[in-house]
Motif scaffolding. Structure first.
Motif, PDB file in Angstrom:
ATOM      1  N   SER A   1      22.032   0.040  50.366  1.00 56.78           N
ATOM      2  CA  SER A   1      21.027  -1.057  50.366  1.00 56.78           C
ATOM      3  C   SER A   1      21.645  -2.362  50.311  1.00 56.78           C
ATOM      4  N   LEU A   2      21.147  -3.249  51.249  1.00 58.04           N
ATOM      5  CA  LEU A   2      21.500  -4.696  51.421  1.00 58.04           C
ATOM      6  C   LEU A   2      20.520  -5.430  50.753  1.00 58.04           C
ATOM      7  N   PHE A   3      20.976  -6.670  50.064  1.00 57.30           N
ATOM      8  CA  PHE A   3      19.961  -7.672  49.545  1.00 57.30           C
ATOM      9  C   PHE A   3      20.478  -8.958  49.922  1.00 57.30           C
ATOM     10  N   GLN A   4      19.421  -9.818  50.262  1.00 53.18           N
ATOM     11  CA  GLN A   4      19.868 -11.107  50.718  1.00 53.18           C
ATOM     12  C   GLN A   4      19.023 -11.967  49.766  1.00 53.18           C
ATOM     13  N   GLN A   5      19.815 -13.111  49.231  1.00 53.07           N
ATOM     14  CA  GLN A   5      19.338 -13.889  48.278  1.00 53.07           C
ATOM     15  C   GLN A   5      19.075 -15.319  48.946  1.00 53.07           C
ATOM     16  N   ALA A   6      17.652 -15.496  49.301  1.00 49.48           N
ATOM     17  CA  ALA A   6      17.669 -16.943  50.032  1.00 49.48           C
ATOM     18  C   ALA A   6      17.308 -17.852  49.089  1.00 49.48           C
TER      19      ALA A   6
ATOM     20  N   LEU B   1      17.955 -20.932  53.760  1.00 51.88           N
ATOM     21  CA  LEU B   1      17.184 -19.729  54.236  1.00 51.88           C
ATOM     22  C   LEU B   1      18.119 -18.704  55.130  1.00 51.88           C
ATOM     23  N   GLY B   2      19.469 -19.280  55.226  1.00 52.67           N
ATOM     24  CA  GLY B   2      20.157 -18.371  56.215  1.00 52.67           C
ATOM     25  C   GLY B   2      20.056 -18.695  57.529  1.00 52.67           C
ATOM     26  N   THR B   3      20.564 -17.968  58.648  1.00 53.25           N
ATOM     27  CA  THR B   3      20.493 -18.113  59.911  1.00 53.25           C
ATOM     28  C   THR B   3      20.047 -17.065  60.548  1.00 53.25           C
TER      29      THR B   3
ATOM     30  N   PRO C   1      21.615  -4.036  59.949  1.00 57.00           N
ATOM     31  CA  PRO C   1      20.267  -3.969  60.430  1.00 57.00           C
ATOM     32  C   PRO C   1      20.323  -5.382  61.364  1.00 57.00           C
ATOM     33  N   ALA C   2      19.360  -5.333  62.531  1.00 56.48           N
ATOM     34  CA  ALA C   2      19.466  -6.456  63.512  1.00 56.48           C
ATOM     35  C   ALA C   2      18.647  -7.710  62.546  1.00 56.48           C
ATOM     36  N   LYS C   3      17.820  -7.534  61.625  1.00 56.09           N
ATOM     37  CA  LYS C   3      17.051  -8.575  61.017  1.00 56.09           C
ATOM     38  C   LYS C   3      17.852  -9.334  59.738  1.00 56.09           C
ATOM     39  N   LEU C   4      18.968  -8.843  59.480  1.00 54.67           N
ATOM     40  CA  LEU C   4      19.797  -9.400  58.515  1.00 54.67           C
ATOM     41  C   LEU C   4      20.291 -10.682  58.976  1.00 54.67           C
ATOM     42  N   ARG C   5      20.018 -11.803  57.926  1.00 55.58           N
ATOM     43  CA  ARG C   5      20.600 -13.088  58.369  1.00 55.58           C
ATOM     44  C   ARG C   5      21.833 -13.515  58.056  1.00 55.58           C
ATOM     45  N   SER C   6      22.359 -14.338  58.687  1.00 55.38           N
ATOM     46  CA  SER C   6      23.668 -14.951  58.570  1.00 55.38           C
ATOM     47  C   SER C   6      23.824 -16.257  57.709  1.00 55.38           C
TER      48      SER C   6
END
Length: 82
Positions: free
Chosen positions: A52-57, A62-64, A17-22
């Motif tokens: 499913s992808l999960f990001q843990q901020a 907070l990621g980039t 997804p384009a909104k996924l942070r790096s």
């Protein structure tokens, strides 16, 4: 729009997804979806895969933000890229 997104996938060498942070912890889960797998026709059954992808901020990470996807008006509109 589809061709511009395909260009991004090729540039990044990954489909996500384009909104996924790096630069942030990202975990994934994969599961199969089977409906009536014993059916003898495709009309009455379904086999698929769910991702499913999960990001843990965290407060200190907070990621980039990734660069946005820009629509390239010069791309041919009559063919969708592979």
């Amino acid at each position: 729009m589809g061709n511009s997104i395909c260009d991004r996938f090729q540039t990044d060498d990954v489909v996500c997804p384009a909104k996924l942070r790096s630069n942030i912890l990202t975990t994934g889960a994969v599961d199969t979806i089977d409906r009536n797998p014993s059916s003898t026709t495709a009309k009455e059954s379904l086999h698929g895969t769910a991702f499913s992808l999960f990001q843990q901020a965290e407060i200190d990470n907070l990621g980039t933000d990734r660069e946005g996807i820009f629509i390239n008006e010069n791309l041919k509109r009559d063919k969708i890229k592979p």
